[in-house]
Motif scaffolding. Structure first.
Motif, PDB file in Angstrom:
ATOM      1  N   UNK A  97       0.809  -1.224   0.000  1.00  0.00           N
ATOM      2  CA  UNK A  97       0.000   0.000   0.000  1.00  0.00           C
ATOM      3  C   UNK A  97       0.840   1.271   0.000  1.00  0.00           C
ATOM      4  N   UNK A  98       2.103   1.165  -0.472  1.00  0.00           N
ATOM      5  CA  UNK A  98       2.962   2.333  -0.547  1.00  0.00           C
ATOM      6  C   UNK A  98       3.658   2.681   0.756  1.00  0.00           C
ATOM      7  N   UNK A  99       3.567   1.821   1.745  1.00  0.00           N
ATOM      8  CA  UNK A  99       4.227   2.075   3.022  1.00  0.00           C
ATOM      9  C   UNK A  99       5.258   1.007   3.320  1.00  0.00           C
ATOM     10  N   UNK A 100       5.549   0.834   4.596  1.00  0.00           N
ATOM     11  CA  UNK A 100       6.464  -0.209   5.030  1.00  0.00           C
ATOM     12  C   UNK A 100       5.790  -1.022   6.121  1.00  0.00           C
ATOM     13  N   UNK A 101       6.136  -2.317   6.169  1.00  0.00           N
ATOM     14  CA  UNK A 101       5.567  -3.171   7.192  1.00  0.00           C
ATOM     15  C   UNK A 101       6.467  -4.339   7.515  1.00  0.00           C
TER      16      UNK A 101
END
Length: 157
Positions: A130-134
């Motif tokens: 989703x365009x982030x980091x995890x």
């Protein structure tokens, strides 16, 4: 708002049309949960360190930590006579980019294995969903922890 519709539930209202409905807001909020652990002090301090929050004052069998939206995690040791280990649960936290960086540094400092997905694939990798980091990792008891910088589905437009 979720999916472009106002959050709430439709209820019948008294009025000119018996089919008239109005959306009323949902006021229910998640407040706290109990986190089962073998040593509530160790678990509370680990979570507080990773998440960058304070360990609260113990009350009864609980040691709390409170996160930014006011939700409290109350760590409780297993009751006397309980046999076995706590059942692992999944806890996901939406964090800022800065909070992610700080937590990520601590995870590496602890020497923890982390994964890019919940199936423990992508060992010691970060996902960019989703365009982030995890990332996913385990706490001292074996609870599944997740840190994400963008909510599932991305930020609302």
């Amino acid at each position: 708002m979720r999916g472009g519709a106002p959050v709430g539930r439709l209820v019948p209202v008294q009025g000119r049309d018996r089919h008239e409905r109005r959306r009323i807001p949902i006021t229910i909020q998640f407040n706290h949960t109990i986190v089962a652990c073998t040593d509530n002090r160790v678990s509370a301090e680990f979570w507080a360190d990773i998440l960058g929050v304070e360990v609260g004052k113990p009350y009864g069998p609980f040691i709390p930590i409170t996160v930014g939206n006011g939700v409290t995690f109350d760590f409780a040791g297993l009751p006397p006579g309980f046999e076995g280990e706590p059942q692992p649960q999944h806890y996901a936290f939406l964090v800022s980019e800065e909070e992610f960086d700080a937590a990520y540094d601590k995870i590496k400092r602890y020497g923890l294995t982390y994964w890019a997905d919940p199936r423990q694939q992508g060992v010691n990798q970060i996902n960019h969903n989703d365009g982030g980091r995890g990332i996913y990792f385990l706490d001292p008891v074996g609870h599944y922890m997740e840190l994400i910088t963008v909510p599932y589905g991305g930020w609302p437009q």
